[in-house]
Enzyme design. Structure first.
Site, short mmCIF file in Angstrom:
data_model
loop_
_atom_site.label_atom_id
_atom_site.label_comp_id
_atom_site.label_asym_id
_atom_site.label_seq_id
_atom_site.Cartn_x
_atom_site.Cartn_y
_atom_site.Cartn_z
N THR A 21 -1.17 1.15 -10.64
CA THR A 21 -2.42 0.55 -10.14
C THR A 21 -3.18 1.53 -9.24
OG1 THR A 21 -3.37 -1.44 -9.17
CG2 THR A 21 -1.43 -0.55 -8.07
N ASP A 71 -4.77 -9.12 -8.26
CA ASP A 71 -5.08 -8.23 -9.39
C ASP A 71 -3.89 -7.47 -9.99
OD1 ASP A 71 -4.99 -6.85 -6.98
OD2 ASP A 71 -6.90 -5.82 -7.21
N GLU A 116 0.83 -1.21 0.00
CA GLU A 116 0.00 0.00 0.00
C GLU A 116 0.87 1.26 0.00
OE1 GLU A 116 -3.08 0.05 -0.51
OE2 GLU A 116 -3.86 -1.91 0.08
N GLU A 123 -19.03 -5.10 -3.11
CA GLU A 123 -17.68 -5.66 -3.02
C GLU A 123 -17.64 -7.11 -3.52
OE1 GLU A 123 -15.15 -3.98 -2.47
OE2 GLU A 123 -13.53 -5.24 -1.73
N GLU A 144 -12.42 1.01 -9.95
CA GLU A 144 -12.12 0.08 -11.05
C GLU A 144 -13.07 0.17 -12.24
OE1 GLU A 144 -11.80 -0.62 -7.87
OE2 GLU A 144 -9.69 -1.18 -7.70
C1 DMJ Z 1 -6.41 0.80 -5.11
O1 DMJ Z 1 -5.67 1.06 -3.97
C2 DMJ Z 1 -5.55 0.17 -6.14
O2 DMJ Z 1 -6.20 0.26 -7.36
C3 DMJ Z 1 -5.21 -1.26 -5.81
O3 DMJ Z 1 -4.51 -1.91 -6.83
C4 DMJ Z 1 -6.44 -2.08 -5.50
N1 DMJ Z 1 -7.60 -1.30 -5.47
C5 DMJ Z 1 -7.61 -0.06 -4.76
C6 DMJ Z 1 -8.88 0.67 -5.05
O4 DMJ Z 1 -9.98 -0.14 -5.15
#
Ligand code: DMJ
EC number: 3.2.1.-
Length: 570
Positions: free
Chosen positions: A467, A270, A130, A363, A384
Site C-alpha cells: 500500500t 482502504d 504507518e 482531500e 492514489e
Molecule cells: C500512503 O501512506 C499509503 O498509500 C496508505 O495506504 C494511505 N495513503 C497514503 C498516501 O496517501
C-alpha cells in the site's frame, strides 16, 4: 432502432476504450515524460538529503525537517528524546524507487548508511500501521531488491543489513499484538513496548493491513511470529464483520467492539481490502480470496453509487456520508488487479474529472452538496490517482492514461514544486502551499508516475506493490504450504494440491470471466463481482431479485416479461 442501438454501443465503447491513434503519445513523448518524472524525483530526493536527512521528512518551504514518523497521528514532537535524529524515513521510503530508477550507486550508499547508523532502540512512540507500511515495508522490499542479481547492484557488498534492521523492527512490533483479542495496539514505543494507559482505539486498516510486510518478514527470516501475529489480527477483524459482510472504521482492540460503524473504501479502511487481495496473490491462500470476495461484493453492493462510493452503516447497509475522498482513488487500481476493468475505468474517470476541476485532488468533496469539505481542502501530494492510472494503463495500454499521467505531472510541477522540494497544498481553491513533503511522495507518487512511462522494470517480473508502493515479488516458494509451526492449532489451512497456482498479479483477471475456466476443466476463480439471480430460472418480479453479471460486472435488471438480464435501456 437497430442502428440506434449499434451507435449507442460504439459510443459506449469509445468512452471506455478511446481510439489509441488519437493520442499524441509516441515513444519519444513517453521518454520525455519519464525524464520529467525522474527530475521530479531527484529534485525532491536531493532536497531531502540536503535539508532534512537523517530526519524523517522534508519541510520544503523552510528547508528544514520534521520527525514525522512519531508525529503521525498527532503525537507532539516534544515527546521525543533530545538529540533524536529521526529514522531517515524518506531515505528508507526512497530505496525501492532508486532501484526502479536504476540508481544503484545511490541505493548502495543508502544501504551502507542505514546499516551503520540506523537504530530503532529509541524512546519514540510510533504508529504501528504507518511504521509497518513505510519502514518495515521499505526495508523488506529493498532487501529483496538488493539480493536480486538482475538489479545489477554490486555483488558481495550487500550482507543482509536491511533484513537485520527489518527483523529488529519486527521484534519491536510484537508486544503490540500481545492482547486478549489478538488485535494490535495502534501505538507502540520502539524501546519500551506498549505504554501505560495506551489508547485502545484503532482502525480497520490499522489491524488489517499488516500481513504483507510481516508475512514477507517471516518468509525471509523463517521466524513465524510476525506472520502469525498479523494473521491472527486479520482473522479476528474479519470475524467482527456484520451479517452484510461490512466492517466499521474504528474499534476498541481490547474489547473487540466497533466504535465507528460507518465505513467506506477511504480513510481508516482502504488498505484492509487491498491487503486481503494482495495477500492472496503473494501467499496464494484461498482463505484470503474468500474473505476478499465477500468483502468486495459487499462494497459494490452497499457503497457503490454509479461511479462513486459513499459510506454506509455496517449494520444496516444504509448510506451515511456522501463524500468523495482523495484516498478512495486507489480503488480503481485494486479493481484492475481483480479484473473489474470496466468499473475501474468508470470510477477513475470521475477522479480525473475532479482532479482537472481543482488542479489536484481535494482531500474531501461532499457529493450531496457538490462542494468541498470546509476543513479538508488540502492535497498532501497523495499518490492514489497516479497509482490507479498506472494500473489502468498496464491493463489496457490505452495511451489516454498516459495523458492523465501528463496532467498529473504538469499539475505537480506548476502548483507544488518549490525551490526546496515539493510542497503539499493547504487549500485547493487558492493553491496555497504547506511546509511538508510526505515520504510517500517519493515512495509512491513519483514511482507510479515513472512506472506509467517506463515499462522496463516490470518486464518479465511479477511484483505486487504494498500500500506504500514498495514492490514485493510473487515467488512460488512463498505460495507453498506453510510449515506447521506457522499455524496455530485452532486454525486450519489445508492446501489443495490440485489447485493451479497463479503467478502474475496483472494476469489475475477474474472478472471479466476469461479466467473462469482455465481450459483444463479446472475452475481458477469465481468472478469477483458475480452475484447470481435469486432464482435459477432467472425469473423475477422486481430488480432486487436480479444479481450482477459475472462478465461485465453490471447489475442485471428485471424485464417487463419477468426475466433478469442486462437489458439495454436506450
Ligand atoms: C500512503 O501512506 C499509503 O498509500 C496508505 O495506504 C494511505 N495513503 C497514503 C498516501 O496517501
Amino acid at each position: 432502432m437497430l442502428v440506434y442501438r449499434f451507435r449507442t454501443w460504439v459510443l459506449l465503447l469509445l468512452v471506455i476504450f478511446p481510439d489509441p491513434s488519437l493520442s499524441h503519445f509516441d515513444s519519444a513523448k513517453k521518454k520525455q515524460m519519464r525524464e520529467k518524472v525522474r527530475k521530479m524525483f531527484y529534485h525532491a530526493y536531493e532536497n531531502y538529503m540536503t535539508h532534512a536527512f537523517p530526519h524523517d521528512e522534508l519541510k520544503p518551504l523552510s528547508r528544514s525537517f520534521t520527525d514525522s514518523l512519531s508525529e503521525l497521528g498527532n503525537l507532539k514532537l516534544e515527546h521525543l528524546p533530545q538529540n533524536y535524529n529521526g529514522t531517515a524515513l524518506t531515505l528508507i521510503e526512497s530505496l525501492s524507487s532508486l532501484v526502479i530508477l536504476g540508481n544503484c550507486t545511490e541505493f548502495e550508499r543508502a544501504v551502507l548508511w542505514l546499516s551503520e547508523n540506523l537504530t530503532f532502540d529509541v524512546d519514540a512512540r510510533v504508529n504501528l500501521f504507518e511504521c509497518n507500511i513505510r519502514v518495515l515495508g521499505g526495508l523488506v522490499s529493498a532487501h529483496i531488491l538488493a539480493t536480486d542479481s538482475t538489479n545489477r547492484l554490486v555483488q558481495g557488498s550487500y550482507k543482509n543489513q536491511l533484513l537485520v534492521l527489518a527483523e529488529d523492527l519486527g521484534r519491536r512490533f510484537l508486544p503490540a499484538f500481545d492482547t486478549p483479542t489478538g488485535l494490535p495496539y495502534a501505538w507502540i514505543n520502539l524501546k519500551y513496548g506498549v505504554m501505560k494507559n495506551e489508547t485502545t482505539e484503532t482502525s480497520t486498516s490499522g489491524c488489517g493491513s499488516l500481513i504483507l510486510e510481516m508475512g514477507a518478514l517471516s518468509r525471509l527470516t523463517g521466524d513465524p511470529r510476525y506472520e502469525s501475529a498479523a494473521l491472527r489480527a486479520l482473522r479476528k477483524l474479519w470475524s467482527m464483520r456484520s451479517s452484510l459482510n461490512l466492517l466499521g472504521t474504528t474499534l476498541d482492540m481490547e474489547t473487540g467492539e466497533w466504535i465507528e460503524h460507518s465505513s467506506g473504501i477511504g480513510a481508516g479502511v482502504d488498505s484492509f481490502y487491498e491487503y486481503l487481495f494482495k495477500a492472496h496473490i503473494l501467499f496464494g491462500k484461498e482463505d484470503f480470496w474468500r474473505m476478499f470476495h465477500s468483502a468486495y461484493l459487499a462494497v459494490q453492493k452497499y457503497f457503490r453509487h454509479g461511479p462513486w462510493y459513499h459510506e454506509a452503516d455496517m449494520r444496516t447497509g444504509k448510506a451515511t456520508y456522501w463524500q468523495l475522498t482523495s484516498l478512495q482513488a486507489f480503488w480503481p487500481g485494486l479493481q484492475v488487479l481483480v479484473g473489474d476493468i470496466a468499473a475501474a475505468n468508470t470510477s477513475h474517470r470521475e477522479f480525473v474529472y475532479v482532479w482537472k476541476k481543482f488542479g489536484v485532488l481535494p482531500e474531501r468533496y461532499l457529493l450531496d452538496h457538490q462542494m468541498l469539505h470546509p476543513t479538508e481542502k488540502y492535497y498532501p501530494l497523495r499518490p492514489e490517482l497516479a497509482e490507479s492510472t498506472f494500473y489502468l494503463y498496464q491493463a489496457t495500454k490505452d495511451p489516454w492514461y498516459m495523458e492523465v499521467g501528463e496532467t498529473i505531472v504538469n499539475s505537480l510541477n506548476s502548483y507544488t514544486k518549490v525551490e526546496g522540494g515539493f510542497a503539499s497544498i493547504r487549500d485547493v481553491t487558492t493553491m496555497q502551499t504547506e511546509d511538508h513533503m510526505h515520504s510517500f511522495f517519493l515512495a509512491e507518487t513519483c514511482k507510479y508516475l515513472y512506472l506509467l512511462f517506463d515499462d522496463s522494470f516490470l518486464v518479465d517480473r511479477n511484483y505486487i506493490f504494498t500500500t506504500e508502493g514498495h514492490p514485493l515479488p510473487v515467488l512460488s516458494a512463498w505460495q507453498d504450504r506453510l510449515p506447521e509451526i506457522y499455524i496455530p492449532s485452532n486454525w486450519t489451512y489445508v492446501k489443495d494440491e490440485k489447485k493451479t497456482k497463479r503467478s502474475s498479479a496483472m494476469s489475475l483477471q477474474v472478472c471479466p470471466a476469461l479466467s473462469l475456466n482455465a481450459g483444463h476443466g479446472e475452475q481458477l476463480a469465481e468472478s469477483a463481482c458475480h452475484v447470481p439471480d435469486a432464482r435459477s430460472d432467472h425469473k423475477c418480479f422486481g430488480d432486487e431479485e436480479c444479481g450482477v453479471d459475472s462478465t461485465s460486472c453490471r447489475r442485471r435488471s428485471c424485464s417487463m416479461a419477468g426475466y433478469c438480464g442486462l437489458w439495454l435501456v436506450v
